[in-house]
Design a protein around this motif. Structure first.
Motif, PDB file in Angstrom:
ATOM      1  N   LYS D 192       0.826  -1.127   0.095  1.00  0.00           N
ATOM      2  CA  LYS D 192      -0.010   0.048  -0.143  1.00  0.00           C
ATOM      3  C   LYS D 192       0.733   1.089   0.007  1.00  0.00           C
ATOM      4  O   LYS D 192       0.525   2.549  -0.529  1.00  0.00           O
ATOM      5  N   VAL D 193       2.025   1.089   0.563  1.00  0.00           N
ATOM      6  CA  VAL D 193       2.892   2.290   0.774  1.00  0.00           C
ATOM      7  C   VAL D 193       3.238   2.805  -0.803  1.00  0.00           C
ATOM      8  O   VAL D 193       3.251   4.175  -1.015  1.00  0.00           O
ATOM      9  N   THR D 194       3.617   1.821  -1.629  1.00  0.00           N
ATOM     10  CA  THR D 194       3.741   2.122  -2.868  1.00  0.00           C
ATOM     11  C   THR D 194       2.700   2.853  -3.690  1.00  0.00           C
ATOM     12  O   THR D 194       3.007   3.880  -4.419  1.00  0.00           O
ATOM     13  N   GLY D 195       1.304   2.569  -3.348  1.00  0.00           N
ATOM     14  CA  GLY D 195       0.176   3.190  -4.144  1.00  0.00           C
ATOM     15  C   GLY D 195       0.235   4.720  -3.417  1.00  0.00           C
ATOM     16  O   GLY D 195      -0.146   5.419  -4.459  1.00  0.00           O
ATOM     17  N   ASN D 197       2.579   6.378  -2.669  1.00  0.00           N
ATOM     18  CA  ASN D 197       3.651   7.187  -3.155  1.00  0.00           C
ATOM     19  C   ASN D 197       3.328   7.715  -4.607  1.00  0.00           C
ATOM     20  O   ASN D 197       3.489   8.778  -5.055  1.00  0.00           O
ATOM     21  N   HIS D 198       2.765   6.748  -5.389  1.00  0.00           N
ATOM     22  CA  HIS D 198       2.367   7.119  -6.750  1.00  0.00           C
ATOM     23  C   HIS D 198       1.198   8.066  -6.857  1.00  0.00           C
ATOM     24  O   HIS D 198       1.353   9.014  -7.437  1.00  0.00           O
ATOM     25  N   THR D 199       0.148   7.896  -5.850  1.00  0.00           N
ATOM     26  CA  THR D 199      -0.911   8.807  -5.710  1.00  0.00           C
ATOM     27  C   THR D 199      -0.372  10.451  -5.372  1.00  0.00           C
ATOM     28  O   THR D 199      -0.748  11.586  -6.149  1.00  0.00           O
ATOM     29  N   ARG D 200       0.530  10.661  -4.413  1.00  0.00           N
ATOM     30  CA  ARG D 200       1.138  11.790  -4.009  1.00  0.00           C
ATOM     31  C   ARG D 200       2.079  12.321  -5.210  1.00  0.00           C
ATOM     32  O   ARG D 200       1.687  13.557  -5.703  1.00  0.00           O
ATOM     33  N   ASP D 201       2.589  11.495  -6.167  1.00  0.00           N
ATOM     34  CA  ASP D 201       3.473  12.013  -7.250  1.00  0.00           C
ATOM     35  C   ASP D 201       2.471  12.525  -8.274  1.00  0.00           C
ATOM     36  O   ASP D 201       2.469  13.638  -8.757  1.00  0.00           O
ATOM     37  N   VAL D 212      -6.865  10.466  -9.636  1.00  0.00           N
ATOM     38  CA  VAL D 212      -5.887   9.893  -9.271  1.00  0.00           C
ATOM     39  C   VAL D 212      -6.096   8.572  -8.416  1.00  0.00           C
ATOM     40  O   VAL D 212      -5.769   7.526  -8.412  1.00  0.00           O
ATOM     41  N   TYR D 213      -7.419   9.105  -7.703  1.00  0.00           N
ATOM     42  CA  TYR D 213      -8.017   7.852  -6.973  1.00  0.00           C
ATOM     43  C   TYR D 213      -8.581   6.786  -7.713  1.00  0.00           C
ATOM     44  O   TYR D 213      -8.468   5.589  -7.317  1.00  0.00           O
ATOM     45  N   GLU D 214      -9.128   7.196  -8.883  1.00  0.00           N
ATOM     46  CA  GLU D 214      -9.608   6.165  -9.834  1.00  0.00           C
ATOM     47  C   GLU D 214      -8.552   5.297 -10.301  1.00  0.00           C
ATOM     48  O   GLU D 214      -8.610   3.928 -10.734  1.00  0.00           O
ATOM     49  N   LYS D 215      -7.286   5.622 -10.647  1.00  0.00           N
ATOM     50  CA  LYS D 215      -6.244   4.978 -10.929  1.00  0.00           C
ATOM     51  C   LYS D 215      -5.703   4.087  -9.908  1.00  0.00           C
ATOM     52  O   LYS D 215      -5.327   2.996 -10.124  1.00  0.00           O
ATOM     53  N   PHE D 216      -5.337   4.654  -8.602  1.00  0.00           N
ATOM     54  CA  PHE D 216      -4.798   4.021  -7.725  1.00  0.00           C
ATOM     55  C   PHE D 216      -5.467   3.430  -6.402  1.00  0.00           C
ATOM     56  O   PHE D 216      -5.136   2.534  -5.696  1.00  0.00           O
ATOM     57  N   GLY D 217      -6.691   3.791  -6.445  1.00  0.00           N
ATOM     58  CA  GLY D 217      -7.673   3.331  -5.347  1.00  0.00           C
ATOM     59  C   GLY D 217      -7.247   3.887  -3.937  1.00  0.00           C
ATOM     60  O   GLY D 217      -7.501   3.001  -2.977  1.00  0.00           O
ATOM     61  N   VAL D 218      -6.376   4.670  -3.985  1.00  0.00           N
ATOM     62  CA  VAL D 218      -5.754   5.153  -2.577  1.00  0.00           C
ATOM     63  C   VAL D 218      -6.159   6.483  -1.983  1.00  0.00           C
ATOM     64  O   VAL D 218      -5.999   7.331  -2.990  1.00  0.00           O
ATOM     65  N   LEU D 219      -6.498   6.795  -0.820  1.00  0.00           N
ATOM     66  CA  LEU D 219      -6.772   8.052  -0.412  1.00  0.00           C
ATOM     67  C   LEU D 219      -5.994   8.462   0.815  1.00  0.00           C
ATOM     68  O   LEU D 219      -5.600   7.801   1.805  1.00  0.00           O
TER      69      LEU D 219
ATOM     70  N   LEU F  99      -2.330  13.355   1.739  1.00  0.00           N
ATOM     71  CA  LEU F  99      -2.852  13.240   0.269  1.00  0.00           C
ATOM     72  C   LEU F  99      -3.642  14.555   0.125  1.00  0.00           C
ATOM     73  O   LEU F  99      -3.610  15.015  -0.649  1.00  0.00           O
ATOM     74  N   LEU F 100      -4.760  14.606   1.012  1.00  0.00           N
ATOM     75  CA  LEU F 100      -5.809  15.575   0.765  1.00  0.00           C
ATOM     76  C   LEU F 100      -4.873  16.959   0.975  1.00  0.00           C
ATOM     77  O   LEU F 100      -5.348  17.945   0.023  1.00  0.00           O
ATOM     78  N   SER F 101      -4.070  17.173   1.657  1.00  0.00           N
ATOM     79  CA  SER F 101      -3.132  18.288   1.799  1.00  0.00           C
ATOM     80  C   SER F 101      -2.659  18.831   0.724  1.00  0.00           C
ATOM     81  O   SER F 101      -2.604  19.847   0.155  1.00  0.00           O
ATOM     82  N   THR F 102      -2.081  17.591  -0.117  1.00  0.00           N
ATOM     83  CA  THR F 102      -1.148  17.895  -1.375  1.00  0.00           C
ATOM     84  C   THR F 102      -2.362  18.316  -2.347  1.00  0.00           C
ATOM     85  O   THR F 102      -2.236  19.206  -3.035  1.00  0.00           O
ATOM     86  N   ALA F 103      -3.514  17.525  -2.457  1.00  0.00           N
ATOM     87  CA  ALA F 103      -4.637  17.774  -3.551  1.00  0.00           C
ATOM     88  C   ALA F 103      -5.131  19.261  -3.302  1.00  0.00           C
ATOM     89  O   ALA F 103      -5.127  20.126  -4.252  1.00  0.00           O
ATOM     90  N   ALA F 104      -5.146  19.659  -1.900  1.00  0.00           N
ATOM     91  CA  ALA F 104      -5.917  20.860  -1.652  1.00  0.00           C
ATOM     92  C   ALA F 104      -5.027  22.020  -2.168  1.00  0.00           C
ATOM     93  O   ALA F 104      -5.258  23.031  -2.730  1.00  0.00           O
TER      94      ALA F 104
END
Lengths: 219, 219, 219, 219, 219, 219
Positions: D192-195, D197-201, D212-219, F99-104
């Motif tokens: 999950k950490v990997t997911g 990281n991708h989301t943040r990028d 991004v959520y639809e791509k990686f499913g992580v929030l 992640l929400l902070s980043t998005a915001a």
């Protein structure tokens, strides 16, 4: 599964049901003690029909704030117990009162349990309709909270309640019996009642508690 | 010291005992108001016999979880009051119920006070056994809490109670009278009752509170 | 403004008054539910006379700690309700008891509401004097708290109360009706009672809640 | 089972462990937020060694009140975490301080978590010994509470902890990983950490959260 | 009595003072843990000068709501500690801020402790003026609370404080040393510090806690 | 209305804004003190964009539990502040994290305030994104709570917040400035800052508080 509800209400009580569920490892079935019966003389047993509230801070125009509440009430069936979850004991609203009690009884419902407040208590008491509540106060839910879901799993006074679970309430409080365990729980509870009766009889004869406990294993 | 317990129960009440102890500098003798009588019509007075509980989260195998509780109950003497300290009002357990009430009464005990919960309340009320409690609920102590000490100093609902102290309870709550001060406290309380009776009489005649207070110094 | 207090007490109740004030945007008029009637059978309505307490930790010598309290009591008029604000529910003192109830009644007062504790409850119940309280306990205020102001705006159980506001209490709790809105509130409440009676009648005939709500708009 | 503790501490964090346990249906593994790290820069992971306290109100003569506490400290092993359960957040005692931190570190322990208070915080911070606590205060346990059991299941800040379970703490709080699920939980958390990281990028590139959520499913 | 305040601040700490007072039977001298230092690096010791607040709900016209507060501030002497009692932790007001800190320091005061809130925390921290507080928030006292008494016994965060008592605060919290016991308490605390230093040294050498405790009797 | 946000953030602070709103009769604009800044060095000002959560006890299948949350985040505009209302401080969930902070921040938002918990605090601090929170903990909202409404009036930490109101946060807490009063409030606050600066200067010169207060009327 068919349970003889009248017989259960006559023979059983929350304490013995709670003990029996403890023995089965179901240790979180008793509602917190802030939920009290409005009338300590009534016993209630039935199937859970749940409603879940959220706090709101506004009245939306052109909208019936009681919409889902009315749906739940009009859909109650013979033997149902309305379980109204408002995130008590911090709730300040009274989602249940005399008119809902009247409507519920007319549909055949057995009673209501809520972790929120109730109102119109003198009239509900006169009706002899079993209501277990998280406090008493006059504030209506309109503009303060709103039922958002019905017939979903909820938490009420610390206990998970799913639609169809059995709700049992008496002077000592309220317990929830998970539907799939109900038959076993009821059967064991009936047997334990017998042990408690023997224990009481022996104690009344003057026997020491240790002797009686060693004989029946019941306290 | 011998006190006439029956006379005290007939003449005195917690408010006057609390006032008299205040005057003697004993200002922490009244239990917090979450402790209430199960039956507001009963008055209880007797000597404290204490039990101290700890929270547990497990049932140890091959072990009687009620062991010390049974010892305390079976050792109760004529005129004792069981003081069951469970760290209320956060306690969720009901360490006292109908069977213990029955056992206690058979040993001659005067009553029970606990900052925990109680259960079987309808049956205890029928017995007319005085119980003062921190709430009502069906949960047994087994696997949740356990009596670890008996006849030690405890704190119950905010008041220190030592074995042998006098416990007095009525509709207004519970006060603890330290054993070594009891004779003095009781004597003063009897005198103060007289002042309160005069005050009431004068007020009923229509006198202003200031006049009456200046005359009797009692409020 | 002259209101027919007896008629109001016979016809109205806190729930309908609360609903009507909600509709007028007065949404903070119901006291928190920790304030309860001592006698659920009594209805109380009158004008607020306020007293405001502060916590103290000492008795000053040569000083009457009840001074202002006595002033307030002796100055009560026909139809007044004493509103005794002690910063409940954290208050541990009982500023009101039997003697003050007696004095208040002799002056013609209608009742008392306090967010503090009360004592001598059995005697107050016998008097049938309406008292709404934040708990029950024996501790006097002397050395613990002291009335510092009378006839000032206070907050009691979460509601702002100004001298002259109307206080209405029944089994469901206590609401405050701001003096300048009272006439309008009372008139609307009387009309709403009629709607609730129609709703109940229709429900008892077996109509669904949705039909009845759509007809009368009352829940 | 062997886990690479150093790698876990470097890669993982409480939020991802909590999410992964949620997905496995383990939804009660995060301690309540009143438990905070003394030093937000430290990460702690190790096996639970539990101590369970009870409140006491007296010092028994001829008795070492720290007896079991000393046993637990002297028996700590490399990689252990002391879990000191005092029924917080109502606890007023500080069962842990600098001297116990020193003793624990000398035995190889990884840290301590308690729902009670701690003291000597400046010295503990200088040691860089990870301590997670339910508050800070100077009161010793002697005469107020006492460790009654060691190496038993306890509840600490709302979470059940059994000896041998893994305790993981960082700036966001503390989670408990049941021993028998640890391998699976750790493996899933790494993925999950990997997911995340991708989301943040992707978010940093300016993509909308929905994409991004639809791509990686992580929030 | 003359104490060397600078030496005390350099050598002692709240934990050792609390332990020593425990041994003397003074077991209620540590403020509740909701009171925290604004700057954990500062140590404060001085004589209590007390102010007692009451909640108010109104601003009286033609009246300076800060009157007594200004009197207390302007009367502070070298080495005084302002003890501002607002019935925390329920208090919502911030009776202390940067301007009062500035005024107090200019009079030679050592610091301030309050169970209420404080504000302007960044500027107070820059001043390095020791303030121990019950929370942080922007609300002024005007119209919400008012100082009614100065230089009277108060209760602050659960501890009785009389004018002249010594107040000692550090990273672990605040303790009150009754004036008449201060010399003895300080002398004993100095001795206990030595024992704790020996204990730490021995533990760092790898000795077991039991050995070290048996040698020095300190934990 | 156009306000110079940068100038406001440089000149003003919550305490002066709170005082000025008090003077205008807006006395309920400061959030309760359990809401704290994650980074006391940051000042935040912007327009409220609200999200309202409800507790849930279940995950519905075939449904995205974050749906509305994502809508709100993706719709944030330059200068917005996300106001996330979860009925704190009883909330156990952390609806906001890194992640929400980043998005915001990528959408231009100024910050976030929530009465719920937050997580990933070390990474948020590194971002220097202003977040004001009701606690810290690792628990995600999924299966525990869900955003049900966006851009509606909410209550957050005791204060009513409507979309478009100004949110101002600093080390002392958070205040809400109603949109229609903002221009007046800001103008008055700027003037009051000058008075406070004069007061501080005079105090530092050694003048008594009474003299200075009489001159500038500021405390």
């Amino acid at each position: 599964m068919t349970l003889d509800i009248s017989e259960c209400k006559a023979l059983l009580y929350t304490a013995v049901l709670s003990d029996v569920m403890d023995d089965l490892g179901l240790m979180s079935q008793a509602m917190k003690p802030f939920v009290r019966p409005l009338d300590e003389g009534l016993v209630m047993m039935g199937r859970a029909r749940t409603g879940l509230y959220m706090p709101v801070y506004d009245i939306e125009t052109g909208d019936n704030p009681y919409d889902l509440e009315i749906d739940l009430l009009d859909d109650l069936k013979e033997g149902d117990v309305a379980v109204v979850a408002c995130n008590g004991p911090t709730s300040r609203i009274a989602p249940w009162g005399e008119l809902l009690s009247t409507a519920a009884r007319c549909r055949g419902a057995e009673g209501c349990v809520t972790d929120g407040l109730i109102r119109d208590i003198r009239k509900i008491r006169e009706m002899k309709f079993p209501v277990f509540h998280g406090g008493i106060g006059p504030l209506d839910s309109k503009g303060r909270a709103r039922m958002m879901k019905m017939d979903v799993p909820v938490e009420c006074a610390g206990v998970r309640v799913r639609p169809g679970d059995f709700v049992f309430g008496d002077a000592d409080g309220v317990v929830i019996i998970p539907e799939e365990r109900a038959e076993d729980v009821i059967a064991r509870a009936k047997r334990k009642v017998t042990g408690e009766n023997h224990t009481r009889d022996e104690l009344l004869k003057g026997h020491l508690l240790r002797e009686v406990y060693e004989k029946f294993g019941v306290l």
